[in-house]
Each structure stands twice: as structure tokens, then as C-alpha cells.
Motif scaffolding. Structure first.
Motif, short mmCIF file in Angstrom:
data_model
loop_
_atom_site.label_atom_id
_atom_site.label_comp_id
_atom_site.label_asym_id
_atom_site.label_seq_id
_atom_site.Cartn_x
_atom_site.Cartn_y
_atom_site.Cartn_z
N ASN A 40 0.82 -1.22 0.00
CA ASN A 40 0.00 0.00 0.00
C ASN A 40 0.85 1.27 0.00
OD1 ASN A 40 -2.64 -1.33 0.16
ND2 ASN A 40 -1.92 -2.00 2.16
N LYS A 41 2.04 1.18 -0.58
CA LYS A 41 2.96 2.32 -0.63
C LYS A 41 3.26 2.67 -2.09
CE LYS A 41 5.17 0.98 3.74
NZ LYS A 41 6.43 0.53 4.37
N PRO A 42 2.98 3.91 -2.51
CA PRO A 42 3.22 4.29 -3.91
C PRO A 42 4.67 4.11 -4.34
CG PRO A 42 1.81 5.90 -2.84
CD PRO A 42 2.28 4.98 -1.76
N ASP A 43 5.63 4.40 -3.46
CA ASP A 43 7.03 4.25 -3.86
C ASP A 43 7.40 2.79 -4.07
OD1 ASP A 43 6.73 3.81 -1.12
OD2 ASP A 43 8.78 4.43 -0.64
N VAL A 44 6.89 1.91 -3.21
CA VAL A 44 7.16 0.47 -3.36
C VAL A 44 6.51 -0.04 -4.65
CG1 VAL A 44 6.77 -1.83 -2.38
CG2 VAL A 44 7.39 0.08 -0.88
N GLY A 45 5.24 0.32 -4.86
CA GLY A 45 4.56 -0.11 -6.07
C GLY A 45 5.23 0.40 -7.33
N SER A 46 5.70 1.65 -7.31
CA SER A 46 6.37 2.24 -8.47
C SER A 46 7.66 1.52 -8.79
CB SER A 46 6.65 3.72 -8.21
OG SER A 46 5.45 4.45 -8.07
N ASN A 47 8.45 1.20 -7.76
CA ASN A 47 9.72 0.50 -7.98
C ASN A 47 9.49 -0.89 -8.57
OD1 ASN A 47 11.24 2.64 -7.01
ND2 ASN A 47 11.28 1.87 -4.91
N ALA A 84 -2.19 2.97 -7.45
CA ALA A 84 -2.68 2.81 -8.82
C ALA A 84 -2.36 4.03 -9.67
CB ALA A 84 -4.19 2.56 -8.80
N LEU A 85 -2.51 5.23 -9.10
CA LEU A 85 -2.20 6.45 -9.84
C LEU A 85 -0.72 6.53 -10.16
CD1 LEU A 85 -4.49 8.94 -7.89
CD2 LEU A 85 -4.75 8.30 -10.29
N ALA A 86 0.12 6.14 -9.20
CA ALA A 86 1.57 6.18 -9.42
C ALA A 86 1.99 5.18 -10.50
CB ALA A 86 2.30 5.89 -8.11
N ALA A 135 3.27 3.33 -16.31
CA ALA A 135 2.81 2.58 -17.48
C ALA A 135 2.61 3.52 -18.67
CB ALA A 135 1.50 1.85 -17.15
N LYS A 136 2.12 4.71 -18.40
CA LYS A 136 1.90 5.69 -19.47
C LYS A 136 3.22 6.13 -20.08
CE LYS A 136 -0.42 10.17 -20.17
NZ LYS A 136 -1.20 11.24 -19.49
N GLU A 137 4.21 6.41 -19.23
CA GLU A 137 5.53 6.83 -19.72
C GLU A 137 6.18 5.76 -20.58
OE1 GLU A 137 7.69 7.62 -16.18
OE2 GLU A 137 6.60 9.47 -15.69
N TYR A 189 -6.91 9.32 2.62
CA TYR A 189 -5.94 9.15 1.53
C TYR A 189 -6.70 9.26 0.22
CZ TYR A 189 -7.36 4.17 1.37
OH TYR A 189 -8.07 2.99 1.28
N ALA A 190 -6.00 9.11 -0.91
CA ALA A 190 -6.56 9.47 -2.22
C ALA A 190 -7.89 8.78 -2.50
CB ALA A 190 -5.56 9.15 -3.33
N PHE A 191 -7.97 7.49 -2.23
CA PHE A 191 -9.20 6.76 -2.50
C PHE A 191 -10.36 7.32 -1.68
CE2 PHE A 191 -12.07 3.50 -0.84
CZ PHE A 191 -12.73 3.15 -2.01
N GLY A 192 -10.16 7.47 -0.37
CA GLY A 192 -11.21 7.98 0.49
C GLY A 192 -11.68 9.36 0.09
N HIS A 193 -10.71 10.23 -0.24
CA HIS A 193 -11.06 11.59 -0.65
C HIS A 193 -11.92 11.57 -1.92
CE1 HIS A 193 -7.12 13.12 1.44
NE2 HIS A 193 -7.98 12.58 2.28
N ALA A 194 -11.52 10.74 -2.89
CA ALA A 194 -12.27 10.67 -4.15
C ALA A 194 -13.67 10.10 -3.93
CB ALA A 194 -11.50 9.84 -5.17
N LEU A 195 -13.76 9.08 -3.08
CA LEU A 195 -15.06 8.46 -2.81
C LEU A 195 -15.99 9.45 -2.10
CD1 LEU A 195 -16.63 5.84 -3.04
CD2 LEU A 195 -15.60 5.09 -0.88
#
Length: 411
Positions: A84-91, A114-116, A121-123, A180-186
Motif C-alpha cells: 500500500n505504498k506508492p514508492d514500493v509499487g512504483s519501484n 494505482a495512480l503512481a 505505465a503511461k511513460e 488518503y486518495a481513494f477515500g477523498h475521491a469516494l
């Protein structure tokens, strides 16, 4: 007829037959001689039951049901825990795309991760299919030409749950939201839907991720006097919040609970006595049709639990991806995604689903209510269908998301 004339006639006939015969299906041209699928999710924390190893099992089931090979080569499934860490997922995503020959990353719960990963993936021009992550920003301003959002999003959860609850007379709301991002968006999408439907929001409070004690947040929501308390969180946070709300007697006091995102494993964990009457929106329920029952029972044999909508979405997305690679004759990311958009999604998860320009897979959503103990006939007989909402109504209109790809397509 002279032999030379006969020979010429036969050759001409053979040539005409060859032209008339249908061309054999082309084997896919695989860039590195194989197809490699990678499941990236939470294997050890609050989303481990709703995604986790079960999503890997779902991917493996889809590969087996597809036939197990492409271009005569086995289809490989790998997985990793992003914690659940963007930096870990990105690496992990960078290594998979750059060094390990991964063609598509799947699942990716926790919206910030997911956003990270979508940006990476886009790049790199690689395919990402999100099932577990929920933020509608994935098909909004941060959409990607090779990104697909498969199972649900915050807009659909909020739209279906919010409009239905207000129509039932539950027109004043209090929110307990994951910070966090999900909760805010929801929360954002739900507030918009409540107001659009004629309701009012009396209170919002944000709780840190993985909160153990919700007492102060629940007391604030209870004290607002709202008819309905909505939980804009997920996984273990939702389970803990509903358990503690039950202990505080909030429902007995006349307020209604609504979980904007809750999975069947969460309800099973809570127990039907605690969860009865809870409203929720889902993309999948194992006991809805003969096909979902068949898949659900097969999955349970392997995983020990009935599948969540995230895990069912992983199965569906893998099967559709592999069919597209086969139909396209290549694993080139942009070509495959184009083919995925072209082909309707028809399986146990969706009927005539379609992938839009912004990456949103549009399909029906379902408003469910947790049964009472008297209504339930078994351990996993937990939901009753309240309403089926067509995909075009459930998901955000294409023109309202702010996806640059939609603007470009319109020019």
C-alpha cells in the motif's frame, strides 16, 4: 486434353481454391516470445483478503480457461506485494516493465499506488488494468492511452449508493472517510451525488489509514443527527468501523449505515448479525447467475473464500486481454488496447461490457442489501439484489471526466 494443358488447368484451379480458402488465424507475434502477466496488490495488510493471493488465483484461472498458452508458449503469472505504498509499487512496476518482460500489470488496490503505477505505465507505453484501485481520477485527468479501469470506481459506487439512499428518504448524511486518495475521491463523488439527488451533508470526518479505534469519528457522525452514516473507506477499516458502530448501538438508535465500498469477505467477516440491512454497491456477486455461481464455486475450491468483485474483475480482465492479444496477432501495448476497446466484454462478470476512450470499462453495477439471518440460507448467502443499474447510468459520463484522450478524440 494434352498433359501440359491439363497441368495448367489443375494449377489454375489450385490457385483459385487457395485464394478462396479462409486464411488461417495468425499466431500472435510476441515481442520477447512470451506473455507475462503481473498481479500487483496488497498481500499482507487490510486489502489482502479482498485482493491479495485471491487475485493471483483468479488470474491463473483465467489463463487456464483461455488455454494456458499463446504462440505455443506458456503464459506466465507473477505477483508482488506493494504494501500500500506508492514508492514500493512504483519501484516494482519499473522493474517489471524494464527488466522482467512484464506485458501487463493487474489489480493494484490503493488508489495512490494505482495512480503512481499508471503514470509509469503511461511513460513506458505499457498496459495497466486496474481492478482493485477505485479512484475515478484514473479515467479522468490522469487517464492513460494504455490504462484500463475494469471493475468499479468511486463515481459508480457513490452514484448508485447515493441516489438510491436519498430516494429511500435517507437524505441527510454524515461521512467517516479514509484520509488518503481513494477515500477523498469516494467522499467527493458521494457528496456530489447526495446534493444532486436533493440530500444534505451534515458532517465529514477523516480517519487515518488502518485506524484501530473509530470511536471519536463515529461519535462525531452520530452527533450530527444525520439519518445515514456513510463509510468512505475499505477493507479492514470498513470492517472495524461497522463493528464499532454496532457496539455503540448506532443502528439501534435509528441511524442507517452505508458502506460505499465493502466486499463479500468483509461482510462474511462481520457476520450477518452485525451487517444485516447494510446497503452497498458492487460490480459482482457470486450468486447472481448460473455463470457467477459456477465461477464462485470453482474459485472457493482454490481460495477458501468466495470471490470479491476485485478478484472477479481480475479474472475477466485477464481473459479479455488474452483474447485481444490473440485477435490482434501481437502483444504490442497500443495495438492490444485498441483491440480490447473494439471487442465487447462477455463473460461471467459482464454482458456487453465496453471499454471507452478514457479507459473506463462500462458494465452494469448492482445495489445490494445484506440479508437478515432469517433470509440467509447458508454461509455465503449474504446479499439480496435491490437494483441493477446499467453501466451508462452507473459510470461517469465520458464528457465529464476531463480525460485529455477524450478531447483529442473529439478533434
Amino acid at each position: 486434353m494434352p498433359f501440359t494443358a491439363l497441368r495448367a488447368t489443375l494449377l489454375t484451379a489450385a490457385a483459385l481454391c487457395a485464394l478462396a480458402a479462409p486464411a488461417p488465424a495468425a499466431e500472435p507475434r510476441l515481442s520477447d516470445g512470451k506473455v507475462k502477466l503481473a498481479v500487483l496488490n496488497d498481500m499482507s495488510s487490510v486489502y489482502a483478503d479482498s485482493t491479495g493471493r485471491g487475485s493471483v488465483i483468479a488470474a491463473e484461472m483465467a489463463v487456464k480457461d483461455f488455454g494456458g498458452t499463446l504462440d505455443g508458449k506458456p503464459i506466465e503469472v507473477v505477483f508482488a506485494d506493494h504494501q500500500n505504498k506508492p514508492d514500493v509499487g512504483s519501484n516494482i512496476a519499473r522493474q517489471w516493465y524494464d527488466r522482467d518482460g512484464v506485458d501487463v500489470i493487474l489489480d493494484v488496490p490503493t488508489s495512490s499506488v494505482a495512480l503512481a503505477v499508471q503514470q509509469i505505465a503511461k511513460e513506458k507505453g505499457k498496459v495497466l488494468i486496474v481492478s482493485g484501485g477505485g479512484t475515478s481520477d484514473l479515467t479522468g485527468a490522469q487517464c492513460s492511452p494504455t490504462g484500463i479501469h475494469w471493475t468499479y470506481d468511486t463515481y459508480a459506487l457513490s452514484h448508485v449508493s447515493g441516489s438510491a439512499a436519498v430516494k429511500k428518504g435517507l437524505d441527510t448524511w454524515a461521512f467517516v472517510t479514509a484520509d488518503y486518495a481513494f477515500g477523498h475521491a469516494l467522499e467527493r463523488d458521494a457528496i456530489a451525488e447526495v446534493k444532486r439527488s436533493g440530500g444534505k451533508v451534515l458532517s465529514t470526518v477523516r480517519a487515518p489509514f488502518a485506524t484501530a479505534d473509530f470511536s471519536s469519528f463515529l461519535l462525531q457522525a452520530q452527533g450530527s443527527g444525520a439519518k445515514l452514516i456513510a463509510f468512505a473507506n475499505a477493507g479492514g477499516d470498513t470492517v472495524n468501523a461497522i463493528k464499532q458502530a454496532h457496539e455503540f448501538g448506532i443502528v439501534q438508535g435509528g441511524q442507517t449505515l452505508l458502506a460505499l465500498l465493502i466486499n463479500i469477505d468483509d461482510v462474511h467477516s462481520l457476520g450477518i448479525e452485525v451487517a444485516q440491512g447494510l446497503l452497498l454497491t458492487t460490480a459482482f456477486y457470486w450468486d447472481r447467475t448460473p455463470e457467477t455461481r459456477s465461477f464462485g464455486n470453482r474459485f472457493k475450491e482454490k481460495a477458501g473464500l468466495m470471490p470479491t468483485m476485485h478478484q472477479a474483475g481480475v479474472y475477466s480482465s485477464v481473459l479479455h486481454y488474452l483474447k485481444a492479444v490473440q485477435a490482434a496477432g501481437t502483444d504490442d501495448a497500443k495495438t492490444v488496447v485498441a483491440k480490447m476497446r473494439e471487442m465487447p466484454v462477455n463473460d461471467m462478470f459482464a454482458t456487453n461490457g465496453r471499454i471507452r476512450e478514457d479507459g473506463r470499462m462500462v458494465h452494469d453495477m448492482y445495489l445490494m442489501q445484506v440479508k437478515t439471518p432469517k433470509e440467509s440460507t447458508g454461509e455465503w448467502d449474504l446479499y439480496k439484489l435491490v437494483a441493477t443499474v446499467p453501466g451508462d447510468e452507473a459510470f461517469r459520463p465520458l464528457a465529464e471526466g476531463g480525460c485529455p484522450l477524450v478531447k483529442a478524440a473529439a478533434k
